[in-house]
Design an enzyme around this catalytic site. Structure first.
Site, PDB file in Angstrom:
ATOM      1  N   ASP A  62      -3.179  14.359   1.787  1.00 39.09           N
ATOM      2  CA  ASP A  62      -2.593  13.034   2.000  1.00 39.09           C
ATOM      3  C   ASP A  62      -3.650  12.080   2.574  1.00 39.09           C
ATOM      4  O   ASP A  62      -4.695  12.487   3.070  1.00 39.09           O
ATOM      5  CB  ASP A  62      -1.414  13.156   2.957  1.00 39.09           C
ATOM      6  CG  ASP A  62      -0.406  12.025   2.783  1.00 39.09           C
ATOM      7  OD1 ASP A  62      -0.662  11.099   2.001  1.00 39.09           O
ATOM      8  OD2 ASP A  62       0.653  12.078   3.445  1.00 39.09           O
ATOM      9  N   GLU A  69      -7.044   6.655   2.348  1.00 35.69           N
ATOM     10  CA  GLU A  69      -7.200   5.245   1.958  1.00 35.69           C
ATOM     11  C   GLU A  69      -7.665   4.374   3.133  1.00 35.69           C
ATOM     12  O   GLU A  69      -8.330   3.359   2.921  1.00 35.69           O
ATOM     13  CB  GLU A  69      -5.876   4.667   1.453  1.00 35.69           C
ATOM     14  CG  GLU A  69      -5.213   5.463   0.350  1.00 35.69           C
ATOM     15  CD  GLU A  69      -4.181   6.445   0.897  1.00 35.69           C
ATOM     16  OE1 GLU A  69      -3.497   7.097   0.100  1.00 35.69           O
ATOM     17  OE2 GLU A  69      -4.073   6.556   2.148  1.00 35.69           O
ATOM     18  N   ASP A 127       4.476   6.654  -1.476  1.00 36.27           N
ATOM     19  CA  ASP A 127       5.712   6.379  -0.745  1.00 36.27           C
ATOM     20  C   ASP A 127       6.581   5.355  -1.469  1.00 36.27           C
ATOM     21  O   ASP A 127       6.319   4.148  -1.434  1.00 36.27           O
ATOM     22  CB  ASP A 127       5.390   5.877   0.661  1.00 36.27           C
ATOM     23  CG  ASP A 127       4.631   6.910   1.477  1.00 36.27           C
ATOM     24  OD1 ASP A 127       4.549   8.065   1.029  1.00 36.27           O
ATOM     25  OD2 ASP A 127       4.106   6.551   2.552  1.00 36.27           O
TER      26      ASP A 127
END
Length: 760
Positions: free
Chosen positions: A436, A439, A504
């Site tokens: 995950d 970024e 998400d």
């Protein structure tokens, strides 16, 4: 970034200079490159050569059907890394040539050519097929330039560039009716014409113009693609500054891109992924259903066991169980240690669960950040494994985890240490990793261990090296073809480290459609495998949304139930509705359907890896490039070459979808519809539009199949759908061994299957 105020004025605060003519052309001795000297005014006297910028444009034959275009202002500027790793499997030979005629100079690479006009005092470069039959795009007047921000009024001001931004830009022409696709996993309109796009990885969810996966590659419906060879932030105005042009700009002294001639989308993707890397192979078990704990939910060993037993009792085959963030202790993310309060003996627990057959594989969530509460932060900081500020401090902020630091993978010792942490997880029994984040990488006031790297360029590129490190660690432990990630961030080349999921999304039909657009867009950038949070991540889905998302998600290449603050096991969504339209029944049916499709899915995946094509959420235009309507379809997709899927985005069950030319057979009841045609249907929760293409041969498992991996020559059936001379199906096993090549042959007036004799 816009540099003009309409057609006539330069934007306030900017100075703009364009290449106005091609003054001279130099040919490389090997016949693979031409270099153009391009002043920013037309040179009509010797005096015009003074006090005037020039831009250098290099056209180079890179490989057959690929030409690079590099524009440079000041050649002395350091070209800091990182740079994309091109041709990771080796650079192919190029059939290049340069030809001069009265009309201009033409450089060719295979079937692609670029012609520089010989007309005096003109800047004119045309890209076209070598035979001249297909015009692709052009660089015309006021299409290649440099810009200053703030605007300079004297060349003397550029003696000090510390407070002046310098840009290089190009504007390639858009033809009438031309459309643009790709540029990463973008959730807005599938056709990017009219959009201003910034390629800068961000954690913005699926309902904004931000993207987790910014890929500097786009594809035109006119038979070509463009790969922008720039790891830094790239700004695009896709028909949004000038309606008839795609403007590409970077801050710096040079801009390079490659134009790739197809002419079909499949050929474009094949050549693009030769440049940036073919998708990696994933194990067959990974295609099965993954079940997550969800994000902020409360769970422990007992919770996990109850979920697994609940799935088994409902006859829902489960392949992977995923422990999300809170397998770790609060404030300790990510220190690779199971919370002893919730999981006192994780190794023993995982061994018991695998031995019980309740699931086969285990995945855990990680990210590349270290919260300062954990002892591993102190260790990593002391040894210099974390990103630093310019003053020598460890870079920290309280975004996500208190005082978190960022692992510096440019330090070989940090990478080795991180892999050691992963190996401890593998020792416990972890088979896969959800990588995950990646970024939120700062680009200001930071210094990497490798000080030769540009922090601006590292922002997007970090996703590549982070996922590469974890993927290769899995390969080292489990074998080259047994590694699989669940990754969120990506850039060009990250398709080599599958797989990626959509990030998400909200628990709504609108977010489901956003997610599909994102997957379609990413698939048009060479990513073969993609998944989505079934049920939506944010919020709690009602039963209607959950079941429609189950249908969609189980027909993606990979399928995972995951949410944020609520569980995604079906019986908790609809209060354990045990009817044939309940959540459990729908999940059971579509999970078993996917298992049944495995021989087809895996053979499709093998072909997709070879060419860089998406397995699922394959845009209609990839299969039907000559069909103008197919380019517009963003609410349906192809699952491989043979199956058309139209998810239902309405509580009523009503759905409208497009069938291209040919005969289409309903997978469910055999109904035949002749295309091209728009079709309206209404579906209960146990079906959705799933049609088989004319000419298809499918090898399918038996009804109710619960396995993803078995001997695909047994317990299968071969089904044909209006076979023809082009009908072929290559059945392969998980070791890439070809089991059978099944074709159709005509005997009299009937078509019969040939080559299926090996199937029991």
């Amino acid at each position: 970034m816009k540099f003009r105020d309409g057609m006539w004025l330069v934007a306030e605060g900017k100075r703009l200079e364009y290449a106005e003519e091609v003054y001279s052309i130099n040919e490389a001795s090997d016949g693979k490159k031409v270099t153009l000297l391009c002043p920013t005014m037309q040179i009509r006297s010797r005096g015009d050569t003074l006090n005037r910028p020039t831009l250098t444009v290099e056209l180079e034959a890179v490989m057959d059907d690929v030409l690079s275009v590099e524009v440079t202002h000041w050649h002395g500027a350091i070209n800091k890394g990182p740079h994309f790793e091109l041709f990771p499997s080796g650079k192919p030979q190029v059939n290049a040539g340069i030809q001069k005629t009265e009309g201009g100079t033409t450089i060719s690479a295979g079937n692609l050519s670029a012609t520089v006009s010989s007309k005096p005092h003109t800047f004119d470069i045309r890209f076209h097929s070598k035979d001249g039959k297909q015009k692709l795009t052009s660089l015309l007047s006021r299409s290649v330039g440099l810009a200053y921000d703030p605007a300079t009024s004297s060349p003397m001001q550029t003696a000090d560039m510390r407070d002046i931004k310098h840009y290089i830009l190009t504007q390639s022409t858009l033809g009438v009716g031309e459309q643009v696709y790709g540029l990463g996993e973008r959730f807005g309109a599938l056709n990017k014409v009219g959009q201003a796009i910034s390629l800068w990885n961000a954690d913005g969810g699926t309902s904004s113009d931000q993207a987790y996966k910014n890929i500097p590659f786009w594809m035109s419906n006119k038979g070509y693609g463009v790969f922008i060879d720039a790891t830094e932030r790239v700004e695009l105005e896709v028909g949004s500054e000038r309606c008839c042009r795609v403007q590409t700009s970077v801050q710096g002294q040079r801009l390079k891109w490659h134009i790739i001639y197809g002419p079909s989308p499949k050929e474009i993707l094949d050549k693009y992924t030769t440049l940036t890397g073919k998708p990696g192979k994933v194990p067959s078990w990974s295609f099965g259903l993954w079940l997550s704990t969800s994000f902020t939910t409360e769970y422990d060993d007992a919770t996990v066991l109850s979920f697994l037993e609940g799935m088994k009792s409902r006859d829902i085959p489960l392949e992977v169980f995923h422990y999300d963030c809170f397998w770790l202790r609060a404030f300790h993310w990510c220190d690779f240690v199971f919370s002893p309060e919730h999981f006192p003996d994780p190794k023993a627990s995982i061994q018991r669960l695998k031995a019980s057959g309740l699931m086969k594989k285990v995945c855990v969530w990680i990210n590349p950040y270290l919260g300062q509460a954990s002892p591993v932060f102190a260790e990593a900081a002391e040894k210099g494994y974390l990103l630093k500020r310019k003053n020598g401090d460890v870079f920290q902020w309280d975004l996500w985890q208190t005082g978190m630091g960022i692992v510096d993978f440019t330090n070989p010792e940090a990478t080795k240490w991180y892999v050691g942490c992963l190996n401890k997880l593998f020792d416990i029994g972890i088979d896969s990793i959800k990588t995950d984040f990646g970024e939120r990488i700062p680009s200001k006031d930071v210094v990497w261990h490798d000080s030769s790297l540009d922090p601006e360029k590292m922002h997007n590129y970090y996703a590549f090296i982070y996922n590469k490190v974890v993927y290769e660690a899995l390969q080292a432990r489990y074998g080259k073809d047994e590694a699989v990630l669940f990754a969120r961030a990506a850039t060009a080349g990250t398709q080599q480290f599958p797989l990626q999921w959509g990030g998400d999304c909200e628990s709504t039909f609108e977010a489901m459609a956003e997610s599909l657009r994102g997957g379609l867009s990413l698939g048009m950038c060479g990513f073969a495998f993609w998944s989505v949070d079934i049920g939506g991540f944010e919020g709690t889905p009602d039963a209607s949304i959950y079941k429609r998302w189950v249908q969609f998600g189980l027909l993606c290449s990979h399928s995972r139930l995951h949410g944020s603050n609520s569980y995604r096991v079906p019986w908790l969504v609809d209060n354990n509705d045990e009817s044939d339209q309940g959540c459990s029944a729908v999940l059971r049916k579509f999970t078993q359907l996917k298992c049944r499709l495995m021989p087809y899915l895996y053979s499709t995946a093998t072909e997709s890896i070879k060419h860089g094509w998406p397995v699922s959420v394959r845009a209609m235009a990839i299969e039907y490039p000559e069909d103008k309507t197919a380019w517009l379809c963003d609410q349906q997709f192809m699952l491989g070459p043979s199956l058309l899927v139209a998810p239902v985005f309405d509580e009523s069950g009503e759905v409208e979808f497009y069938l291209p030319q040919g005969k289409w057979t309903s997978f469910w009841d055999g109904q035949i519809i002749e295309g091209p045609k728009w079709v309206k249907e209404t579906h209960k929760f146990d079906t959705l539009p799933l049609y088989v293409r004319e000419g298809s041969i499918l090898v399918l498992g038996k009804e109710g199949e619960k396995r993803t991996t078995w001997d695909w020559t047994k317990d299968v059936e071969v089904k044909t759908f209006f076979p023809n001379q082009g009908s072929i199906f290559k059945l392969v096993d998980p070791e890439n061994k070809e089991l059978a090549t099944i074709t159709a042959m005509k005997e009299g007036e009937e078509w019969r299957v040939k080559g299926a004799e090996v199937l029991a």
